[in-house]
Design an enzyme around this catalytic site. Structure first.
Site, short mmCIF file in Angstrom:
data_model
loop_
_atom_site.label_atom_id
_atom_site.label_comp_id
_atom_site.label_asym_id
_atom_site.label_seq_id
_atom_site.Cartn_x
_atom_site.Cartn_y
_atom_site.Cartn_z
N GLY A 13 36.93 41.88 71.01
CA GLY A 13 37.72 43.11 70.88
C GLY A 13 38.79 42.99 69.80
N ALA A 16 36.85 43.93 64.36
CA ALA A 16 35.39 44.04 64.17
C ALA A 16 34.75 44.70 65.39
CB ALA A 16 34.80 42.66 63.93
N GLU A 49 46.09 42.97 57.08
CA GLU A 49 46.90 44.19 57.06
C GLU A 49 46.65 45.06 55.83
OE1 GLU A 49 50.58 42.60 59.74
OE2 GLU A 49 50.87 42.54 57.56
N LYS A 78 48.08 52.37 50.01
CA LYS A 78 47.92 51.25 49.08
C LYS A 78 47.14 51.75 47.86
CE LYS A 78 45.38 46.87 48.74
NZ LYS A 78 44.59 45.87 49.48
N THR A 346 39.10 42.33 51.63
CA THR A 346 37.74 42.91 51.71
C THR A 346 37.08 42.79 53.09
OG1 THR A 346 37.08 40.80 50.75
CG2 THR A 346 37.10 42.70 49.28
P1 FAD Z 1 39.17 38.40 65.98
O1 FAD Z 1 40.29 39.28 65.64
O2 FAD Z 1 39.43 36.93 66.03
O3 FAD Z 1 38.59 38.87 67.37
C1 FAD Z 1 37.73 38.06 68.14
C2 FAD Z 1 37.58 38.67 69.51
O4 FAD Z 1 36.63 37.89 70.24
C3 FAD Z 1 38.85 38.68 70.33
O5 FAD Z 1 38.93 39.89 71.05
C4 FAD Z 1 38.66 37.53 71.29
O6 FAD Z 1 39.36 37.71 72.49
C5 FAD Z 1 37.16 37.61 71.50
N1 FAD Z 1 36.61 36.35 72.02
C6 FAD Z 1 36.54 35.15 71.40
N2 FAD Z 1 36.02 34.23 72.22
C7 FAD Z 1 35.75 34.88 73.39
C8 FAD Z 1 35.23 34.48 74.66
N3 FAD Z 1 34.87 33.22 74.90
N4 FAD Z 1 35.10 35.41 75.62
C9 FAD Z 1 35.46 36.70 75.41
N5 FAD Z 1 35.96 37.14 74.24
C10 FAD Z 1 36.12 36.23 73.26
N6 FAD Z 1 40.98 41.49 56.46
C11 FAD Z 1 41.20 42.59 55.72
O7 FAD Z 1 40.38 43.51 55.70
N7 FAD Z 1 42.35 42.70 55.01
C12 FAD Z 1 43.28 41.72 54.95
O8 FAD Z 1 44.30 41.89 54.31
C13 FAD Z 1 43.04 40.53 55.67
N8 FAD Z 1 43.91 39.51 55.66
C14 FAD Z 1 43.62 38.38 56.36
C15 FAD Z 1 44.48 37.29 56.27
C16 FAD Z 1 44.17 36.11 56.92
C17 FAD Z 1 45.09 34.93 56.79
C18 FAD Z 1 42.99 36.01 57.70
C19 FAD Z 1 42.63 34.74 58.41
C20 FAD Z 1 42.16 37.09 57.81
C21 FAD Z 1 42.45 38.27 57.14
N9 FAD Z 1 41.59 39.37 57.20
C22 FAD Z 1 41.84 40.48 56.44
C23 FAD Z 1 40.41 39.34 58.05
C24 FAD Z 1 40.64 40.17 59.30
O9 FAD Z 1 41.77 39.68 59.99
C25 FAD Z 1 39.42 40.11 60.21
O10 FAD Z 1 38.27 40.34 59.45
C26 FAD Z 1 39.49 41.20 61.25
O11 FAD Z 1 40.69 41.12 61.95
C27 FAD Z 1 38.33 41.11 62.21
O12 FAD Z 1 38.44 39.98 63.01
P2 FAD Z 1 37.38 39.83 64.18
O13 FAD Z 1 37.43 41.03 65.02
O14 FAD Z 1 36.09 39.44 63.59
O15 FAD Z 1 37.92 38.56 64.96
#
Ligand code: FAD
Length: 500
Positions: A13, A16, A49, A78, A346
């Site tokens: 959650g 993505a 962000e 932006k 991106t």
């Molecule tokens: P996460 O936010 O990590 O979510 C993972 C989810 O999986 C969470 O809800 C967690 O609870 C769940 N989960 C994990 N393991 C389990 C489990 N065992 N059981 C149940 N649930 C589980 N993107 C941009 O577009 N612009 C930016 O400026 C940008 N800056 C960034 C800067 C940094 C330093 C980093 C590291 C990333 C940046 N990103 C940026 C990327 C962006 O943060 C991510 O692409 C975006 O937040 C999506 O993350 P996610 O949902 O894939 O993962």
């Protein structure tokens, strides 16, 4: 969507998971039940962000106006990114990478012409900042919103609070009746053919589905841990593997100009992002060249931050991508499918492209064949690799000599063949536009972006030929006139959105 699919399970959650959930819920057959499982204890990455203009399309497709989602996420506009101190070439120490619009057609043509003359050793101004309307919007603190309707769209992105964006999208998905489960997934079971059969929570609840979407972040619970999918690392080209983020208050509580600042520091670069209520700051660096502790000290110094009660968040990054984003009954979206360091912000765009393309393919094919899935994966990989090349160009083009990190990034990291073709063409007498056109299928960034980075970093031979007449002044005046005639001042537009 495959007519046999009646149950979709999304694991995770973060941005993505909730972005995927809303897209699927809004574009799918209503008989499909969508469940999203997220852990309360593991949490989300909590950074990210900045966006590209794709995010505008995302909200448009969901029919959610800016007046609703922007205040909920402390979002601002932006218009591009200012790259500061990446180059040491006199007059080219910083440049702006703008988002483009049709307003740019006329001045951009002058820019391309001047740049090509400058490449051929003529002494002429070829700094991109003069020639693009967005650079002037940023400098004059105007929003990208026009006063009156015009016959084309102006591209722009946003800055936003990533945690609030997740919460907002969660609320929207709930309004569309998503089945939301808060639990830790402990076990992922696979069938003989490697497909996912079920996931089980810590409390012993077993969830089955026809299709699984892995949005579990860097953990990649389904695609890495259960399926061990092949991962192509970009670490030989992009060596930054860590980041530290710090939030600071806004100066005078006023809306800042609509740009991200990306400033080269000793062992990486810092971001400075203006939200409606605070700054988002961070330092992306390589752990081969500095420690987390030193990086935090350097960032605090850069921010002039003496207040030790303001906490920093340290992060590790796995940079690269899966070879197969979609295999059998499981699609990876978000950090689980791959990540390229956030220099051009991106990641959300890649999430969107993956999920949109996935829905499109499923709408075109009742049961997508292996060939169709292979083509999907190739397309996503090409997009990842194309972005990697553009990000890598920033490092290869840097002219800093002050630290081992910058020398290493320029001289020793792997230059991909696809990037080498572009840089070689630029440095030669070849027609650069022809090279871009020939390599179009591999490029994500288009002509204006390549010209901006190459010219903006001052990648030119020494001028040996006589001065050409410079039309930079007329481009400057043209862009300024466009800004003042068509656009609304940034604080006025945001004051309206925020009822201030
Ligand atoms: P996460 O936010 O990590 O979510 C993972 C989810 O999986 C969470 O809800 C967690 O609870 C769940 N989960 C994990 N393991 C389990 C489990 N065992 N059981 C149940 N649930 C589980 N993107 C941009 O577009 N612009 C930016 O400026 C940008 N800056 C960034 C800067 C940094 C330093 C980093 C590291 C990333 C940046 N990103 C940026 C990327 C962006 O943060 C991510 O692409 C975006 O937040 C999506 O993350 P996610 O949902 O894939 O993962």
């Amino acid at each position: 969507m495959d007519s046999n699919v009646t149950k979709i399970i999304i694991v995770g959650g973060g941005s993505a998971g909730w972005m995927a959930a809303n897209s699927i819920l809004s574009q799918l057959n209503k008989n499909i039940k969508v469940t999203l499982v997220e852990s309360e204890t593991i949490g989300t990455i909590g950074v990210g962000e900045g966006s590209t203009p794709y995010l505008k399309e995302y909200f448009k497709a969901l029919n959610i106006p800016e007046s609703e989602w922007m205040p909920a996420c402390n979002a601002t506009y932006k218009v591009g990114i200012d790259f500061v101190n990446w180059s040491t070439v006199k007059g080219y120490e910083s440049y702006f990478h703008p988002f483009f619009s049709q307003f740019d057609l006329k001045p951009a043509k002058l820019f391309f012409d001047n740049t090509n003359k400058r490449r051929m050793q003529h002494s002429i101004n070829a700094h991109p900042n003069h020639y693009f309307v967005a650079a002037h919007l940023a400098a004059l603190n105007y929003s990208p919103i026009v006063k009156e309707k015009i016959p084309f769209d102006v591209d722009y992105g946003y800055h936003f609070d990533s945690v609030k964006l997740g919460l907002f999208l969660k609320r929207k998905a709930k309004e569309r009746n998503i089945n939301h489960i808060v639990a830790n997934i402990e076990k992922v079971s696979t069938k003989d053919d490697g497909d996912i059969s079920s996931i089980s929570t810590q409390c012993g609840k077993k969830l089955t589905g026809d299709l699984f979407i892995d949005c579990s972040g860097f953990a990649g619970l389904l695609v890495n841990k259960a399926q061990n999918r092949c991962f192509t690392s970009y670490a030989d080209s992009l060596i930054n593997d860590s980041a530290v983020a710090i939030q600071t208050p806004l100066d005078n509580n006023e809306f800042a100009s609509p740009l991200t600042i990306s400033k080269a520091l000793e062992c990486g670069w810092s971001w400075k992002i203006p939200l409606a209520n605070r700054w988002g700051n961070g330092y992306v660096y390589s752990s081969q060249f500095t420690t987390a502790e030193d990086a935090e000290i350097e960032l605090r110094k850069e921010l002039g931050l003496t207040d030790k009660t303001i906490k920093a968040k340290h992060l590790k990054m796995r940079v690269g991508r899966l070879d197969e984003h979609w295999r059998g009954n499981c699609l990876a979206v978000g950090l689980s499918q791959g990540f390229i360091e956030p220099l051009e912000a991106t990641a959300l765009m890649l999430i969107q492209l993956t999920i949109d393309r996935f829905i499109q393919v499923n709408n075109q094919h009742t049961i997508p064949s292996k060939g169709t899935i292979d083509t999907f994966n190739t397309e996503i990989n090409t997009t990842f690799d194309g972005i990697r090349d553009y990000i890598l160009a920033h490092y290869k083009l840097n002219s800093r000599t002050d630290t081992a990190y910058w020398r290493h990034c320029r001289d020793h990291v792997n230059e991909t063949k696809s990037l080498a073709k572009i840089l070689d063409a630029w440095d030669s007498e070849l027609n650069f536009d022809d090279t871009l056109a020939k390599n179009k299928s591999q490029l994500v960034y288009l002509k204006p972006s390549w010209y901006c980075i190459l010219a903006g970093m001052g990648r030119f031979p020494k001028a040996t030929k006589a001065d050409c007449e410079s039309n930079q002044k007329s481009a400057n005046e043209y862009c300024k006139a466009i800004v003042e005639s068509y656009f609304i001042k940034n604080h006025e537009q945001l004051n309206t959105l925020y009822n201030r």
